[in-house]
Structures are given as structure tokens and as C-alpha cells.
Design a protein around this motif. Structure first.
Motif, PDB file in Angstrom:
ATOM      1  N   LYS A 409       0.836  -1.200   0.000  1.00 28.18           N
ATOM      2  CA  LYS A 409       0.000   0.000   0.000  1.00 28.18           C
ATOM      3  C   LYS A 409       0.874   1.254   0.000  1.00 28.18           C
ATOM      4  CE  LYS A 409      -3.627   0.194   2.588  1.00 28.18           C
ATOM      5  NZ  LYS A 409      -4.533   0.191   3.779  1.00 28.18           N
ATOM      6  N   GLY A 410       0.335   2.322  -0.564  1.00 26.81           N
ATOM      7  CA  GLY A 410       1.017   3.607  -0.502  1.00 26.81           C
ATOM      8  C   GLY A 410       0.796   4.260   0.863  1.00 26.81           C
ATOM      9  N   ILE A 411       1.649   5.171   1.211  1.00 28.48           N
ATOM     10  CA  ILE A 411       1.494   5.900   2.469  1.00 28.48           C
ATOM     11  C   ILE A 411       0.235   6.753   2.391  1.00 28.48           C
ATOM     12  CG2 ILE A 411       2.547   7.629   3.983  1.00 28.48           C
ATOM     13  CD1 ILE A 411       5.250   6.689   2.961  1.00 28.48           C
ATOM     14  N   PRO A 412      -0.606   6.765   3.443  1.00 31.19           N
ATOM     15  CA  PRO A 412      -1.837   7.563   3.400  1.00 31.19           C
ATOM     16  C   PRO A 412      -1.538   9.053   3.331  1.00 31.19           C
ATOM     17  CG  PRO A 412      -1.441   6.719   5.606  1.00 31.19           C
ATOM     18  CD  PRO A 412      -0.457   6.040   4.713  1.00 31.19           C
ATOM     19  N   GLY A 413      -2.523   9.815   2.858  1.00 31.62           N
ATOM     20  CA  GLY A 413      -2.361  11.252   2.744  1.00 31.62           C
ATOM     21  C   GLY A 413      -2.229  11.910   4.111  1.00 31.62           C
ATOM     22  N   PRO A 414      -1.305  12.845   4.259  1.00 34.69           N
ATOM     23  CA  PRO A 414      -1.120  13.521   5.541  1.00 34.69           C
ATOM     24  C   PRO A 414      -2.110  14.663   5.747  1.00 34.69           C
ATOM     25  CG  PRO A 414       0.541  14.252   3.975  1.00 34.69           C
ATOM     26  CD  PRO A 414      -0.300  13.223   3.263  1.00 34.69           C
ATOM     27  N   THR A 415      -2.002  15.332   6.870  1.00 38.31           N
ATOM     28  CA  THR A 415      -2.837  16.492   7.210  1.00 38.31           C
ATOM     29  C   THR A 415      -1.951  17.729   7.265  1.00 38.31           C
ATOM     30  OG1 THR A 415      -4.389  15.138   8.467  1.00 38.31           O
ATOM     31  CG2 THR A 415      -4.348  17.489   8.959  1.00 38.31           C
ATOM     32  N   GLY A 416      -2.400  18.813   6.640  1.00 27.18           N
ATOM     33  CA  GLY A 416      -1.625  20.035   6.605  1.00 27.18           C
ATOM     34  C   GLY A 416      -1.522  20.696   7.970  1.00 27.18           C
ATOM     35  N   THR A 417      -0.417  21.431   8.193  1.00 30.51           N
ATOM     36  CA  THR A 417      -0.214  22.142   9.463  1.00 30.51           C
ATOM     37  C   THR A 417       0.297  23.547   9.182  1.00 30.51           C
ATOM     38  OG1 THR A 417       2.102  21.422   9.738  1.00 30.51           O
ATOM     39  CG2 THR A 417       0.387  20.000  10.637  1.00 30.51           C
ATOM     40  N   ILE A 418       0.005  24.442  10.115  1.00 29.38           N
ATOM     41  CA  ILE A 418       0.609  25.779  10.137  1.00 29.38           C
ATOM     42  C   ILE A 418       1.315  25.889  11.473  1.00 29.38           C
ATOM     43  CG2 ILE A 418       0.183  28.260  10.153  1.00 29.38           C
ATOM     44  CD1 ILE A 418      -2.296  27.752   8.443  1.00 29.38           C
ATOM     45  N   ARG A 419       2.624  26.137  11.416  1.00 30.00           N
ATOM     46  CA  ARG A 419       3.498  26.153  12.605  1.00 30.00           C
ATOM     47  C   ARG A 419       3.257  24.908  13.470  1.00 30.00           C
ATOM     48  NH1 ARG A 419       0.383  31.332  15.281  1.00 30.00           N
ATOM     49  NH2 ARG A 419      -1.196  30.166  16.412  1.00 30.00           N
ATOM     50  N   GLY A 420       3.025  23.767  12.813  1.00 31.21           N
ATOM     51  CA  GLY A 420       2.865  22.488  13.501  1.00 31.21           C
ATOM     52  C   GLY A 420       1.476  22.206  14.012  1.00 31.21           C
TER      53      GLY A 420
END
Length: 517
Positions: A409-420
Motif C-alpha cells: 500500500k502507498g502511504i496515506p495522505g497527511p494532514t496540513g499544518t501551520i506552525r505544527g
């Protein structure tokens, strides 16, 4: 009070009476105006909470789409269309509220508008001409119709799922002529706004915004609803027998656990039976302990019982195991999970029952030794499956072999962050100007490095800025300078690379929102 010649005294009494009546009317008017103001405050408070709640629902849906895909992925696409449509119309209504409030200033200490002075509605007289609409009035009707049409188009493929939402939108934003108390038909805007005090019009527009937020929330809830309920229902759980090893010698004690497919310690059954007898439950897992039978295939069977919504839900399980006089099958398991992921190093443990680890050899494309007997690293390449072949040498020199196929399987999509930070991040514009746009992988067991190489920045009412890199560029800062307090900056279309994986981009990264304080 009229008729005949009045004495000066009587005239004075009559005048005082009229003044008294006028004062009563003024007091009542102030009370009504204040009531509209309080109503508007309630709507605006609810709208602010709804914006945050909806953002959280959308983030949850994006995470579900990244993890489970399927129906959640389709629902997430629809939800983002609805998000864009709703934000655009919500902002437009906000601009109409700005027209209504021209000339009125909130108190610096309390922040409240002068409701008792907002008894005139001439700020929006430019909506009407005679019995019809001006260009501005026609623009408002056009924006309402566009909102309804766009929502219907976004939800058209899922009428069974979103049908009631479409019906409610049609009803709440029906711009047909309205029959007044005299039985005559008034234009929609005239019936609701013409001649009304400014504070009443302000409350009505806040109510419109509330309707927009509710429709958006209803879409997100419906998208998550049935699929989430189905995923959480015990009817969709599968009981799995996990033995400490796959084969046993005759007379050896069989040990292991029976667990639910979600491996959730918080999921505790009300009862458990094993081969017709009561079993022990520890931390949500049923403990298996019995003596292996004769050589050949045996079977572990039993039942979990759960209580769901006041009803008893039985979950039966059945798992065969083999009792052998000597080893004849390998036990192969992924240390982290039951699949291998492309783009990362997957630790693999390989053993052969009854065979020493230094007498076992495993091979597969992308498989290499980790430096210890029985320990390997798997770097899967192309394709959807990887097969590991294992050969063991018994003490008498005989060879035994086996193989196991894993899903790639491919790595799942991440979640965006602003300053973590994820979700809705709040702060001044100056913080965003210097912030780093990043990404996080949630609930992923591997240590990986992520680099953001591009993203889009969007503020309602302004053009989208496409950025290369992980920080705001000059064009972003220029657009940001025109934003005000309470505006939301959406960072979306985030392009994320895996460190050390060349040009390989991860699947879609969930957006993150920055609210200007």
C-alpha cells in the motif's frame, strides 16, 4: 379630546397626554429594537461556532477519506465543493450586512451596536425601485439563485443521501413573491427588508448565514453519518484468533488471544465463550488457553456478546489451527502491521516453528537482512503484492519451505499544518506571514520525514495564490494584507514529499485553516 373651545389648562392636559402616549411608543420601540439586536447576537455567536465545527467535521472527513478511501473519498470531494460554495455565499451575505451597518459604530468598550438607534432602514433603499428591484436588488436575488443551483449541482449525484438537505435549502431560500396581510403579493426582498429597521435587517441576514452554515454542516454530517455508523457498528466487526504461533506439537499448550478486528482495548464484550465454555476477558481481549488435541487440523470456535443500543449483538468466530509432530509451515508477520508500505523501510520478522532462526532464510524482491537472525527489512517496489519465500533447515538436514503474500500500500495522505498545528489555527497576520506550512501523518506507525514543496492560499473574495515551497511568498503577503480580523485563510492543495524518496509525492494532503485574530 377634540371639539369645543378648550381652556388653556385643558390644552396643557391634552398635550401632556399626547407626550405620554409618545413616550410609551418610544419605550416599546426601543425594547423591540433591542430584542432584534439580541437576536442578531445569538445568530452571530452560533455562526462563529458553526464555522469552527464545520471545519472540524471537514477535517475528520478528509482523514477518513485518506484512511478508508471508498465512500469517504467520494464524500470528501462533494464536501469540499460544498465548502467553497458555502464560504462564497456566506461572505456575500456578510457584505450585505456591511451595507446595512453603514453609519453605525459599535461601542468601544462593550462591542455592542447602538440597537436602539437602528430604527431606520434607508441604508438599503438602493435595493428597491417602485414595486421592483434595482440592479443591486437583482444582484442579491441572482446570488441566492446561484447558491441554490451550485448546491444542487454539488449534491446531484447523491440525491438519496442529500435529498432532504436540498429540499430544505430550496425552502429557506425561496425567493418567490410573498402574499402580504392584505392578500397582495410583495417581492421577496421587499416583504422581508423594505421599510424595516436596520437592526431587523441585520438579524435577518445573520439568520441567512446561519442557514448556510447549517446546510454545510448537514452535508458533512450526512457524508460521515451512515458510513461512520456502519464502521462503528459491532455488526461489522470481525473476531480474529491470534495464536502465539501457527502450528503446535502434539500435547503442547496452545496460547494466544481472540481479538476484534479493530484491536481496540476500549471495546469490551459483555461475555465470551470458547468451544462451548465460558472464557476469560482481559483488556477487551479474550484469552485463549487450552491443550492441543490430536495431530491434524483442529478448530477454535466461540462467541463474543456485545450490548449495542440496548440490544444484544452476538459475534461468532471460528479459526482452524494445525497440530503437527514436527515443523512444516513458517510463521511470517510484519512487525508494524499486516501490510507493507511503499516508500518506507518495513521491519519483517521471519521464523519457522521448530527451526532455529539462524537456519531460516527468507527472500523476496526488496527484502534484505536487518543484521540479526530472523529480522529483515522490506522496501517494496512496484505492484500491489509482495511474496516472501522462506526455507528452513531441520536438524536432520531436511528442507522445509513456505511463502506468504503481503499487500503493498502507498502511504496515506497527511494532514496540513501551520506552525505544527492542524485544523483551525488562530493568530495575527504577522504570525502567518512567517509561519512554515507543514504536514503530519496521523496514526501512522513509521517514523518518516515530510517536506512541503507547494500549496495554494485562498481568502474568501480574493484570488487563489499558488505557492512553491513551504512559506508564504510576496504575492501571498500582498493578498493577506487586504484581509481583516475574523477572515479565514485556507491552505489547500498541499504538495508533500517523503524525505529521501526522490520526486515521489504523497497522496492529497488535507487542508488547514488560519483564522486572523
Amino acid at each position: 379630546m377634540a371639539g369645543g373651545k378648550l381652556t388653556p389648562r385643558q390644552k396643557m392636559i391634552n398635550l401632556m397626554y399626547l407626550v405620554f402616549i409618545a413616550m410609551l411608543a418610544m419605550n416599546m420601540s426601543k425594547e423591540v429594537l433591542s430584542a432584534f439586536g439580541l437576536m442578531n447576537e445569538k445568530f452571530e455567536s452560533a455562526n462563529k461556532s458553526s464555522v469552527e465545527t464545520n471545519a472540524g467535521l471537514l477535517t475528520t472527513l478528509d482523514q477518513k477519506a485518506a484512511e478508508a478511501k471508498g465512500e469517504f473519498a467520494d464524500a470528501a470531494v462533494t464536501a469540499h465543493k460544498v465548502e467553497t460554495i458555502s464560504k462564497e455565499f456566506y461572505a456575500y451575505i456578510g457584505s450585505l450586512k456591511g451595507d446595512v451597518l453603514k453609519g453605525f459604530t459599535a461601542d468601544k468598550e462593550t462591542g455592542k451596536l447602538p440597537y436602539e438607534s437602528m430604527d431606520k432602514g434607508d441604508n438599503i433603499d438602493n435595493w428597491f425601485t417602485g414595486e421592483g428591484y434595482t440592479a443591486k436588488g437583482n444582484e442579491i436575488i441572482s446570488k441566492i439563485e446561484k447558491y441554490k443551483a451550485d448546491m444542487k449541482a454539488a449534491l446531484a449525484d447523491k440525491k438519496n443521501k442529500y435529498g432532504t438537505i436540498i429540499t430544505e435549502i430550496d425552502k429557506k431560500f425561496d425567493v418567490s413573491d410573498v402574499k402580504n396581510k392584505e392578500g397582495l403579493k410583495d417581492k421577496y426582498l421587499a416583504y422581508h427588508f423594505k421599510g424595516f429597521p436596520a437592526v431587523a435587517s441585520l438579524a435577518k441576514l445573520s439568520a441567512w448565514q446561519n442557514d448556510v452554515q447549517k446546510a454545510e454542516a448537514d452535508v458533512y454530517s450526512a457524508a460521515l453519518g451512515k458510513a461512520a455508523v456502519a464502521a462503528a457498528s459491532y455488526n461489522n466487526y470481525k473476531a480474529i484468533v491470534v495464536l502465539d504461533k501457527g502450528a503446535y506439537f502434539q500435547g503442547e499448550k496452545v496460547t494466544g488471544k481472540v481479538v476484534l478486528g479493530r484491536y481496540d482495548d476500549n471495546t469490551k464484550p459483555t461475555s465470551f465463550t470458547l468451544n462451548g465454555r465460558p472464557g476469560n476477558i482481559v483488556n477487551g481481549q479474550a484469552v485463549v488457553e487450552m491443550t492441543a488435541g490430536a495431530v491434524g487440523e483442529q478448530q477454535i470456535a466461540g462467541q463474543f456478546t456485545f450490548l449495542e443500543d440496548g440490544k444484544t449483538i452476538p459475534l461468532t468466530f471460528k479459526q482452524p489451527y494445525v497440530v503437527v509432530p514436527r515443523p512444516n509451515s513458517a510463521t511470517i508477520s510484519a512487525d508494524k502491521m499486516n501490510v507493507v508500505y511503499r516508500g518506507v523501510v518495513n521491519p519483517i520478522s521471519v521464523s519457522f516453528a521448530g527451526v532455529a532462526d539462524n537456519k531460516v532464510v527468507a527472500s523476496a524482491p526488496g527484502l534484505s537482512s536487518a543484521g540479526k537472525p530472523g529480522k529483515y527489512n522490506m522496501n517494496p517496489g512496484a505492484g500491489t503484492e509482495a511474496t516472501i519465500s522462506v526455507t528452513g533447515t531441520l536438524p536432520n538436514g531436511d528442507k522445509v519451505s513456505d511463502k506468504k503474500t503481503f499487500r503493498i500500500k502507498g502511504i496515506p495522505g497527511p494532514t496540513g499544518t501551520i506552525r505544527g498545528e492542524m485544523g483551525v489555527v488562530k493568530g495575527p497576520k504577522s504570525n502567518l506571514e512567517i509561519a512554515t506550512i507543514g504536514a503530519k501523518l496521523l496514526d501512522f506507525d513509521f517514523e518518516v520525514g515530510l517536506d512541503v514543496v507547494g500549496f495554494n492560499m485562498k481568502i474568501a473574495g480574493q484570488p487563489t495564490v499558488v505557492v512553491s515551497g513551504n512559506r508564504l511568498n510576496a504575492q501571498c503577503k500582498q493578498v493577506l494584507s487586504r484581509a481583516g480580523k475574523g477572515d479565514q485563510v485556507t491552505i489547500s492543495e498541499i504538495k508533500t514529499k517523503l524525505v529521501g524518496a526522490g520526486s515521489y509525492l504523497l497522496p492529497r494532503t488535507a487542508p488547514v485553516i488560519y483564522e486572523i485574530q
